[in-house]
Design an enzyme around this catalytic site. Structure first.
Site, PDB file in Angstrom:
ATOM      1  N   GLU A   1       0.817  -1.223   0.000  1.00  0.00           N
ATOM      2  CA  GLU A   1       0.000   0.000   0.000  1.00  0.00           C
ATOM      3  C   GLU A   1       0.850   1.273   0.000  1.00  0.00           C
ATOM      4  OE1 GLU A   1      -3.167   0.011   2.892  1.00  0.00           O
ATOM      5  OE2 GLU A   1      -3.863  -1.963   2.271  1.00  0.00           O
TER       6      GLU A   1
HETATM    7  C1  LIG Z   1       3.061  -9.293   0.730  1.00  0.00           C
HETATM    8  C2  LIG Z   1       2.628  -8.365  -0.349  1.00  0.00           C
HETATM    9  C3  LIG Z   1       1.292  -8.255  -0.677  1.00  0.00           C
HETATM   10  C4  LIG Z   1       0.886  -7.428  -1.726  1.00  0.00           C
HETATM   11  N1  LIG Z   1      -0.423  -7.413  -2.110  1.00  0.00           N
HETATM   12  C5  LIG Z   1      -0.767  -6.736  -3.240  1.00  0.00           C
HETATM   13  C6  LIG Z   1      -2.092  -6.823  -3.770  1.00  0.00           C
HETATM   14  O1  LIG Z   1      -2.955  -7.494  -3.206  1.00  0.00           O
HETATM   15  N2  LIG Z   1      -2.375  -6.182  -4.923  1.00  0.00           N
HETATM   16  C7  LIG Z   1      -1.436  -5.423  -5.574  1.00  0.00           C
HETATM   17  O2  LIG Z   1      -1.747  -4.855  -6.601  1.00  0.00           O
HETATM   18  N3  LIG Z   1      -0.176  -5.302  -5.088  1.00  0.00           N
HETATM   19  C8  LIG Z   1       0.188  -5.935  -3.948  1.00  0.00           C
HETATM   20  N4  LIG Z   1       1.469  -5.830  -3.454  1.00  0.00           N
HETATM   21  C9  LIG Z   1       2.421  -4.987  -4.153  1.00  0.00           C
HETATM   22  C10 LIG Z   1       2.869  -3.790  -3.356  1.00  0.00           C
HETATM   23  O3  LIG Z   1       1.884  -2.795  -3.369  1.00  0.00           O
HETATM   24  C11 LIG Z   1       4.193  -3.340  -3.992  1.00  0.00           C
HETATM   25  O4  LIG Z   1       5.142  -4.269  -3.521  1.00  0.00           O
HETATM   26  C12 LIG Z   1       4.587  -1.958  -3.644  1.00  0.00           C
HETATM   27  O5  LIG Z   1       3.794  -1.076  -4.360  1.00  0.00           O
HETATM   28  C13 LIG Z   1       6.067  -1.674  -3.926  1.00  0.00           C
HETATM   29  O6  LIG Z   1       6.470  -2.106  -5.185  1.00  0.00           O
HETATM   30  P1  LIG Z   1       7.832  -2.958  -5.340  1.00  0.00           P
HETATM   31  O7  LIG Z   1       7.777  -4.049  -4.330  1.00  0.00           O
HETATM   32  O8  LIG Z   1       7.961  -3.327  -6.739  1.00  0.00           O
HETATM   33  O9  LIG Z   1       8.986  -1.977  -4.890  1.00  0.00           O
HETATM   34  P2  LIG Z   1       9.700  -0.891  -5.824  1.00  0.00           P
HETATM   35  O10 LIG Z   1       8.700  -0.058  -6.492  1.00  0.00           O
HETATM   36  O11 LIG Z   1      10.729  -1.579  -6.638  1.00  0.00           O
HETATM   37  O12 LIG Z   1      10.413   0.014  -4.728  1.00  0.00           O
HETATM   38  C14 LIG Z   1      11.677  -0.338  -4.121  1.00  0.00           C
HETATM   39  C15 LIG Z   1      12.039   0.744  -3.119  1.00  0.00           C
HETATM   40  O13 LIG Z   1      12.173   2.009  -3.775  1.00  0.00           O
HETATM   41  C16 LIG Z   1      11.407   2.988  -3.097  1.00  0.00           C
HETATM   42  N5  LIG Z   1      10.928   3.979  -4.059  1.00  0.00           N
HETATM   43  C17 LIG Z   1      10.333   3.764  -5.260  1.00  0.00           C
HETATM   44  N6  LIG Z   1      10.053   4.928  -5.854  1.00  0.00           N
HETATM   45  C18 LIG Z   1      10.473   5.909  -5.015  1.00  0.00           C
HETATM   46  C19 LIG Z   1      10.447   7.330  -5.039  1.00  0.00           C
HETATM   47  N7  LIG Z   1       9.957   8.004  -6.052  1.00  0.00           N
HETATM   48  N8  LIG Z   1      10.962   7.998  -3.994  1.00  0.00           N
HETATM   49  C20 LIG Z   1      11.480   7.338  -2.956  1.00  0.00           C
HETATM   50  N9  LIG Z   1      11.522   6.011  -2.862  1.00  0.00           N
HETATM   51  C21 LIG Z   1      11.025   5.301  -3.869  1.00  0.00           C
HETATM   52  C22 LIG Z   1      10.271   2.205  -2.436  1.00  0.00           C
HETATM   53  O14 LIG Z   1       9.772   2.922  -1.316  1.00  0.00           O
HETATM   54  C23 LIG Z   1      10.972   0.926  -2.045  1.00  0.00           C
HETATM   55  O15 LIG Z   1      11.602   1.111  -0.815  1.00  0.00           O
HETATM   56  C24 LIG Z   1       1.854  -6.648  -2.410  1.00  0.00           C
HETATM   57  C25 LIG Z   1       3.205  -6.732  -2.044  1.00  0.00           C
HETATM   58  C26 LIG Z   1       3.601  -7.580  -1.025  1.00  0.00           C
HETATM   59  C27 LIG Z   1       5.054  -7.648  -0.682  1.00  0.00           C
END
Ligand SMILES: Cc1cc2nc3c(=O)[nH]c(=O)nc-3n(C[C@H](O)[C@H](O)[C@H](O)COP(=O)(O)OP(=O)(O)OC[C@H]3O[C@@H](n4cnc5c(N)ncnc54)[C@H](O)[C@@H]3O)c2cc1C
Length: 846
Positions: free
Chosen positions: A505
């Site tokens: 989220e």
């Molecule tokens: C257990 C679990 C359940 C989930 N359930 C769902 C679900 O039901 N439906 C769904 O659609 N998604 C779901 N997600 C996805 C979740 O919303 C994403 O994991 C999340 O949006 C982050 O994306 P990412 O993991 O690809 O991290 P990335 O986007 O690769 O980010 C990596 C890091 O970079 C940082 N970052 C990225 N951009 C910036 C910026 N502009 N400024 C500063 N920092 C930044 C982030 O904060 C993070 O620390 C789930 C994820 C998990 C782990």
């Protein structure tokens, strides 16, 4: 009177009067009249040189100009509006929609520099209805009793069938669904309370229940679905015959979710034997909670209509649709394994899956409105599920660690008596109190009709971060007991789970760096959004009038914040108005002070950095931290009032607010220290910290009181963990630890007698069980006392126990099978096109 004193009095009149008018936010016209009277009085009664009189008159003349509205608009505002339009950072539709989502609540007051406390204090304390309370005491308690973390996460990697059945039968998935569709229609506060309780017991269950009640198909349907869609899906979702999931995230698009490449093309196709206009969908999603067992897939994709089958637009943008998972071509069923927590989560994909147009949530007219829907819902959902899960974890950790630190002895004393351990215990209890307050007060506001977008981001970030800190501290206090995995370990898995809440989220680094202040600066500022709207108004004249109004309001607001910040800092805010005359009075005053300082710093940051501020994430994160600290501290004060102002909780309130406001001070200091324009930074420092950084972190004395509160049985300890599952029964560490803690009071004097007897040589042994025997024989303790001691030590030993395993029990794969698995792992994981697995089908049917 000497001339010098008279001159000083005049100076005081002008400067003091100016500060007073600005401090009180007196309007321009009244201030101009007051200044005119003062200048006239100086001409008549002042004995200073004529030059001063002329200078003051000229300054007064400058003050009159803004009162001549037509001149002001044409000569001042119009050129400034032209410059402003050129400076405006470009903003995409998705950014604009995110900025405008939700409502402005207490966050707006904190942004104003002059919070009106009545607005917060007038909100009723959140309360559960009889039905909600009965659910918490009945089905929720029963569900907690059914949960065995080791069985769920280690043995089954799933909730047992009996638990799935119970969750569905008792409608845990239907807390937000209205009764007319067969749901429970609970308040936000009740929803949060149920999640808190479940999270205090088991992360798999709380995550499983949390998702359908948060940002999922039910919530989307309730707000945007057509009547037909609501009637079709909501009864099934309420009854549990439909299991929902929502898929936004894809491998390329995580945090930047609006960048998804999953697409839907409007086209003609065959549906039930007929040719209809529909959508050909292709998607590849991952991390989707409940996807492996879902029957209905909420899908976010970009919609294109190259042949203009539904309108003139070609590229509609992000759209949300509901797809039954038994639609041919929907691939799902495989699972991820998020940090050893066994809730259902996995990928889903589909290639050229054809579905009718009315699968779009809200029907074809909602094409392209998917992003707006999601950010609107996020403004409520983000304040509930994850923050209350963190709060539940905190309540369990406080209850368990407070008791454990008493029963665990080293160097012949409870480890709670060591100041270093006490420091960790204080943080555990204090951070839990902050999370409890933030969740309860914000859920209460949601139940009063607010959709607090910025507070929900604050809660998401800070509660999950505080949850992580609490988990770390609890692990440290438990030492090896928390490290050894097994059925006896009640901390290891919640500790492992903390990064999940941090990631979902809106991952936390992004939430802190971009969302909290980025959204707050525009949304909550009393003038910025109005200025933006005015500058973008196609009607030139209307835009000019609105911009002029907002601009001069803004200038007055900035001057007032300077005066307020300076005066409040100089006087330690001792004279500022607060709603209550109670022991917490000074904390309200401190928030008043930081509100003015924050508003001032924020305005200068926006003025000098403009759109560049968005890229200066470290600066905006620090401003966001100040806003967050003030918001959380306000909820602590309100929570204290809501709970009936219990004097015994005061140490928790004092520790929490002091910690938060100290952090606010340090964040402002770091912001000024790194502000690129050094002249402005120096000027701001004069107005914000004229006496330096004078606010202190909580004293050791307050911390010691918090330790007592969390390590002694009593009402404060119970209130802090009021929602945790603490029933005394085998298998519930919280109940068993509390039992041992309560026995401790009885046992301490007996142990003291034994120690004395050992010193006097009446008993010889160093081993506690033998000491009890010897003590009884030597009549140092009676038979009954000996029984009490033995019983206590048996219970303590069982609680301190950790698990061990035979090597075969630990290995999940026979040794000789391991190389084959390694080899298989080298192949890229191929997502098998899968139908719903048989086990899941059974679950659904039941
Ligand atoms: C257990 C679990 C359940 C989930 N359930 C769902 C679900 O039901 N439906 C769904 O659609 N998604 C779901 N997600 C996805 C979740 O919303 C994403 O994991 C999340 O949006 C982050 O994306 P990412 O993991 O690809 O991290 P990335 O986007 O690769 O980010 C990596 C890091 O970079 C940082 N970052 C990225 N951009 C910036 C910026 N502009 N400024 C500063 N920092 C930044 C982030 O904060 C993070 O620390 C789930 C994820 C998990 C782990």
């Amino acid at each position: 009177m000497s001339g010098l004193i008279v001159s000083l009095l005049w100076l005081l009149l002008f400067v003091g009067g100016g500060i007073y008018l600005a401090y009180q936010r007196t309007d321009l016209r009244t201030s101009t009249v007051a200044a005119g009277i003062a200048v006239l009085a100086y001409w008549i009664f002042g004995d200073g040189v004529v030059l001063w009189k002329i200078v003051l008159t000229l300054l007064f003349g400058l003050m009159v100009i803004p009162n001549l509205i037509d001149v002001r608009r044409e000569k001042i505002t119009r050129p400034l509006l032209d410059i402003y339009r050129k400076m405006l950072p470009s903003m995409s539709d998705t950014e604009r929609e995110a900025l405008e989502a939700g409502s402005v609540w207490w966050d707006g007051e904190l942004f104003s520099g002059m919070p009106q406390w009545d607005r917060l204090m007038s909100y009723p304390a959140p309360k559960l209805s009889e039905e909600e309370q009965a659910f918490l005491d009945g089905p929720c308690e029963e569900l907690c009793q059914m949960l065995d973390d080791w069985e769920i996460c280690h043995e089954l990697a799933d909730l047992p069938k009996s638990v799935w059945d119970f969750i569905i039968e008792k409608k845990f998935f239907a807390m937000i669904i209205p009764k007319q569709y067969g749901g429970l229609e609970f308040s936000a506060y009740a929803n949060a309370s149920v999640i808190t309780k479940l999270a205090s017991r088991n992360a798999t269950a709380s995550s499983t229940v949390g998702v359908p009640n948060s940002l999922g198909p039910a919530e989307l349907l309730l707000h945007y679905g057509t009547e037909e869609q609501k009637n079709h899906y909501l009864p099934g979702l309420a009854a549990g015959t439909e299991i929902p999931c929502f898929a936004l995230t894809s491998p390329q698009a995580g945090s930047d979710a609006a960048a998804i490449i999953d697409k839907g093309i409007v086209c003609k196709g065959k549906w039930n034997g007929k040719t209809i206009t529909g959508i050909r969908l292709t998607w590849d999603k991952r991390y989707i909670t409940l996807a492996p067992v879902a029957t209905v897939l909420g899908l976010a994709f970009k919609l294109y209509d190259p042949d203009h089958l539904i309108g003139d637009t070609e590229d509609y943008g992000i759209t949300a649709a509901l797809i039954p998972t038994d639609t041919p071509g929907v691939e799902f069923g495989r699972r991820h394994f998020p940090l050893n927590i066994a809730f259902q989560n996995g990928p889903t994909s589909g290639t050229d899956v054809f579905v009718p147009l009315d699968y779009i949530i809200g029907g074809p007219e909602m094409a392209g409105k998917g992003w707006k829907m999601l950010v609107e819902l996020l403004s409520v959902g983000r304040a509930i599920t994850l923050p209350s899960s963190a709060s539940g974890g905190g309540q369990a950790a406080s209850y368990a660690t407070g008791a454990y630190a008493v029963i665990r002895k080293q160097f012949n004393t409870s480890i709670a008596n060591f100041e270093g351990v006490g420091e960790a215990l204080t943080r555990i209890a204090g951070h839990t109190y902050i999370m409890n307050a933030a969740v309860a007060v914000t859920a209460g506001a949601i139940d009063q009709g607010e959709k607090p977008a910025v507070p929900s981001a604050i809660l998401k970030y800070h509660c999950t971060e505080l949850g992580r800190k609490v988990a770390n501290d609890a692990m440290d206090v438990h030492g090896g007991k928390a490290v050894m995995m097994g059925p006896n370990n009640y901390l290891g898995r919640p500790y492992m789970a903390t990064p999940i809440a941090i990631t979902v989220e809106g991952a936390n680094i992004l939430t802190r760096s971009l969302i909290i202040y980025g959204q707050g600066a525009i949304r909550c500022h009393p003038f910025v959004l109005r200025e933006l709207h005015a500058a973008g108004d196609d009607d030139e004249d209307r835009g000019l009038i609105e911009f002029d109004d907002a601009l001069f309001g803004h200038i007055g607001y900035a001057i007032s914040n300077m005066a307020r910040s300076f005066f409040l800092a100089l006087t330690h805010a001792k004279f500022s108005e607060v709603p209550l005359n109670t022991p917490t009075r000074r904390y309200y005053q401190n928030i008043n002070r930081y509100s003015a300082a924050f508003a001032l710093a924020s305005d200068f940051a926006m003025l000098t950095l403009g759109g560049e501020l968005k890229k200066r994430e470290l600066l905006s994160a620090r401003l966001g931290d100040v806003l967050s600290s003030m918001y959380l501290a306000s909820t602590v004060l309100k929570h204290f009032e809501n709970q009936g102002r219990r004097a015994t909780d005061l140490p928790l309130v004092e520790w929490s607010v002091r910690t938060l406001m100290y952090q606010a001070q340090e964040s402002l200091h770091a912001f000024l220290r790194n502000f690129p324009n050094r002249w402005i930074a120096t000027m701001l420092r004069v107005f914000i910290f004229p006496r330096g950084r004078t606010y202190s972190a909580p004293s050791d004395e307050i911390a010691a009181k918090v330790v007592d509160l969390v390590t002694m049985p009593g009402e404060s300890r119970e209130r802090l963990s009021a929602l945790a599952y603490t029933t005394l029964e085998p298998g519930n560490p919280l109940g068993l630890l509390q039992e041992a803690l309560e026995l401790t009071a009885e046992v301490v004097p007996l142990e003291k007698r034994l120690r004395q007897a050992r010193k006097e040589g009446l008993i010889q042994s160093d081993y506690v069980v033998s000491q009890i025997e010897e003590g009884e024989k030597a009549q140092v303790i009676s038979k009954a006392e000996s029984r009490t001691l033995r019983n206590y030590h048996e219970k303590v030993l069982a609680l301190l126990d950790v698990d061990d395993f035979s090597p075969d029990e630990l290995a999940r794969v026979p040794r000789d099978a391991a190389p084959a698995r390694k080899k298989a792992a080298k192949q890229p994981a191929k997502r098998a096109a899968k139908k719903k697995p048989a086990a899941s089908k059974k679950k659904k049917a039941s």
